[in-house]
Every structure is written in structure tokens, then in C-alpha cells.
Design an enzyme around this catalytic site. Structure first.
Site, PDB file in Angstrom:
ATOM      1  N   GLU A  47       0.830  -1.206   0.000  1.00 30.65           N
ATOM      2  CA  GLU A  47       0.000   0.000   0.000  1.00 30.65           C
ATOM      3  C   GLU A  47       0.867   1.259   0.000  1.00 30.65           C
ATOM      4  O   GLU A  47       1.844   1.361   0.748  1.00 30.65           O
ATOM      5  CB  GLU A  47      -0.922   0.000   1.229  1.00 30.65           C
ATOM      6  CG  GLU A  47      -1.884   1.169   1.276  1.00 30.65           C
ATOM      7  CD  GLU A  47      -2.748   1.181   2.526  1.00 30.65           C
ATOM      8  OE1 GLU A  47      -3.780   1.883   2.523  1.00 30.65           O
ATOM      9  OE2 GLU A  47      -2.405   0.499   3.504  1.00 30.65           O
ATOM     10  N   LYS A  99     -10.141   2.583  -2.185  1.00 30.02           N
ATOM     11  CA  LYS A  99     -10.295   1.982  -0.857  1.00 30.02           C
ATOM     12  C   LYS A  99     -11.617   2.421  -0.224  1.00 30.02           C
ATOM     13  O   LYS A  99     -11.906   3.617  -0.111  1.00 30.02           O
ATOM     14  CB  LYS A  99      -9.114   2.389   0.028  1.00 30.02           C
ATOM     15  CG  LYS A  99      -9.071   1.739   1.398  1.00 30.02           C
ATOM     16  CD  LYS A  99      -7.760   2.105   2.090  1.00 30.02           C
ATOM     17  CE  LYS A  99      -7.618   1.467   3.452  1.00 30.02           C
ATOM     18  NZ  LYS A  99      -6.304   1.793   4.071  1.00 30.02           N
ATOM     19  N   CYS A 159      -5.796  -2.865   2.322  1.00 24.51           N
ATOM     20  CA  CYS A 159      -5.491  -2.806   3.757  1.00 24.51           C
ATOM     21  C   CYS A 159      -6.715  -2.939   4.668  1.00 24.51           C
ATOM     22  O   CYS A 159      -7.191  -4.039   4.879  1.00 24.51           O
ATOM     23  CB  CYS A 159      -4.704  -1.544   4.076  1.00 24.51           C
ATOM     24  SG  CYS A 159      -3.808  -1.642   5.664  1.00 24.51           S
TER      25      CYS A 159
END
Length: 304
Positions: free
Chosen positions: A40, A113, A150
Site C-alpha cells: 500500500e 479503498k 489494507c
């Protein structure tokens, strides 16, 4: 499929980080990797440890300099690359965005995300607007990739929706580590919980999972205060990222696990046909009671 994973310790020198990533991408490609997954926000330090408006200068458009840089690498090495970028969508509007580059260097797709944390050392809500592209796999020459990022990895709903949309592989570029103030026992519980929940996504959906984390302690300069030009730049304590990048098969079996304290660039072979057999043995998708799941969209189910 042969998958290259690159677990790197980043510094504040963004150009050097990219040069080192390029060298490692070439290395795993020469070793047969068809797909390469990066961690990331791989171009620089994990800046979300602090809240600093000057960091927005690091954001870039998509397409932009990084997609051009990694796109040229993808074309040169004939590999698909999963990148993770700080996207500048418009003035004052930014996302944490994964971009998949095809073997010809073009953009195959992107994922913004969806789940954004806001915890000590992970002040991501200051920087990122939650994604608005949904949970849609990205079609590539090596398969349909379910790319998440993540904090998404803790949510079974995200993995399930990617699986239901036809993802053949779940991929998580990651930046996660220890709180230095926690006891060693608590640190280990958290690291194991992180891996266990993702292996659970593999089992529940009958899909391989690829997770690539950062490694090493990253200290950030103190943010400038009150417009000062010469604010102290002494490092903060920093987050010790725990590495442990891994690949799991569709029954949660570990195919590879990286160390907690070393950089790695490695190629892992995954049997992409195995999911078909596993889903025949364990037909979880067949037996889902979808008519009984309406409450899953509620924040909390109050007592009836």
C-alpha cells in the site's frame, strides 16, 4: 499462476523507493512472475501517521506520473502490476487507490479503498475520501482480480462481494504494523488476527488470497506548525510495520509467508484451478440463505 510479491522498507526518498521497486519487479519477472503485487502507498513513507496538509502535494492524478512509470515497467517485463497510489481526483478530493496495469502498460482498472481507518498512527480519514467504485473485480490477461486495500481486509463483506462478482483472486496491498506501546504478547495477537481473518476470507470464498505489507520502522518528520518555515524535523517514534506478506490457497493453507523484519521479493506459484475443486467440496455459495440476510445492511440490529 506465478505471482511476484515485493515487501519493501521505504524511506523518505520517493524516487529511490520507486527505483528499488523497479529493480525488484524486473527480478521477479525474470523469475517467471506473471502478476506482481506491491504494498500500500508504495512510493513513499506511510504519511498517515500524522495529519499534515502539505502531504497533499504528494497526490497525483490517474492516469499520471506513477501509472506511466509502472505502466512502462509492465510493458517492458510483460507482467500485470497491482499498484497503490495517493490519487488526486480533484482539488480537495483525494483517494487511496489501487491501479492495475496490464501487460501492455495500459490501465486495466482501479479500485478506491472503501473502508478508511482513523486511529492513532493511521489517520487516513484526514487524507482519503471513501471509495465510490464499489467492489468490482478487475479483468486482466491473468484473470479477474478482486483488489482491495489494507483496512478492507478485516471486512468479510468486502471479500464476499468481490467473490460474488466473479473475482478469481483476492489481493490486499497493505500498510499495517505494531503500536510500539503495546506488549509483545498483544502485538503478536494482532498480527495473528490480521492473518487469520484473511485466511478466513480464502476459506469462506474458496479463493486464493495475496497480501503484501510494508516492513521496517518508518519515522516521519514533525509536521510544520503554524506556517513555520523552519520547524524541527526530528523523527517521530514511528510505526514498526510487521511485514508477514503472505499467499494463502482457497482452503486458507499458507503457500508462502514473509518474515516480519526483512525485505523480500519472491515468486509464489498458485494453482488457479484449485478453487473449482474446493468449491465443489465446500459449496458455501450454494448454501447461502440470501433471503435471510437483509439485516446485514443495517448498522446495528436493535432488540425487537
Amino acid at each position: 499462476m506465478k505471482i511476484g510479491i515485493i515487501q519493501q522498507h521505504n524511506t523518505g526518498n520517493r524516487e529511490d523507493n520507486k527505483v528499488r521497486l523497479a529493480e525488484k519487479i524486473r527480478k521477479v519477472a525474470h523469475e517467471g512472475a506473471e502478476l506482481v503485487v506491491l504494498q500500500e502507498l508504495h512510493n513513499g513513507l506511510y504519511f498517515c501517521q500524522t495529519e499534515d496538509v502539505s502531504v497533499f502535494d504528494q497526490a497525483e492524478p490517474i492516469p499520471g506520473p506513477s501509472t506511466e512509470f509502472f505502466g512502462e515497467l509492465a510493458k517492458e517485463m510483460q507482467v500485470v502490476i497491482v499498484t497503490s497510489l495517493f490519487e488526486r481526483r480533484a482539488t480537495g478530493l483525494y483517494h487511496n487507490t489501487a491501479v492495475v496495469l496490464e501487460k501492455d502498460g495500459t490501465i486495466a482498472g482501479k479500485y478506491r479503498k472503501m473502508h478508511i481507518p482513523d486511529d492513532p498512527g493511521y489517520y487516513e480519514k484526514f487524507y482519503f475520501t471513501p471509495g465510490d467504485l464499489g467492489f468490482q473485480p478487475i479483468d486482466t490477461s491473468v484473470g479477474r482480480l478482486g483488489v482491495l486495500v489494507c483496512w478492507d481486509q478485516w471486512y468479510p463483506e468486502a471479500a464476499r462481494l468481490m467473490a460474488l462478482a466473479g473475482a478469481e483472486l483476492l489481493i490486499y496491498p497493505t500498510a499495517i504494523g505494531y503500536d510500539p506501546n503495546d506488549t509483545p504478547e498483544e502485538q503478536e495477537r494482532q498480527r495473528m488476527a490480521w492473518q487469520t481473518v484473511q485466511r478466513g476470507h480464502a476459506v469462506a470464498n474458496g479463493l486464493p488470497v495475496v497480501t503484501v505489507n510494508r516492513v521496517g520502522v518508518e519515522t516521519l518528520p514533525q509536521p510544520l506548525q503554524g506556517g513555520e518555515k523552519d520547524a524541527p524535523q526530528g523523527g517521530l517514534e514511528g510505526v514498526p510495520f510487521w511485514g508477514t506478506s503472505f499467499v494463502a490457497g482457497p482452503q486458507g493453507e499458507l503457500l508462502y509467508e514473509a518474515p516480519t523484519d526483512q525485505e523480500v521479493e519472491v515468486v509464489v506459484e498458485v494453482d488457479m484451478q484449485r478453487s473449482e475443486q474446493v468449491r465443489r467440496w465446500w459449496p458455501f455459495l450454494r448454501d447461502r440463505r440470501i433471503e435471510a440476510y437483509n439485516d446485514i445492511t443495517k448498522r446495528f440490529i436493535d432488540e425487537r
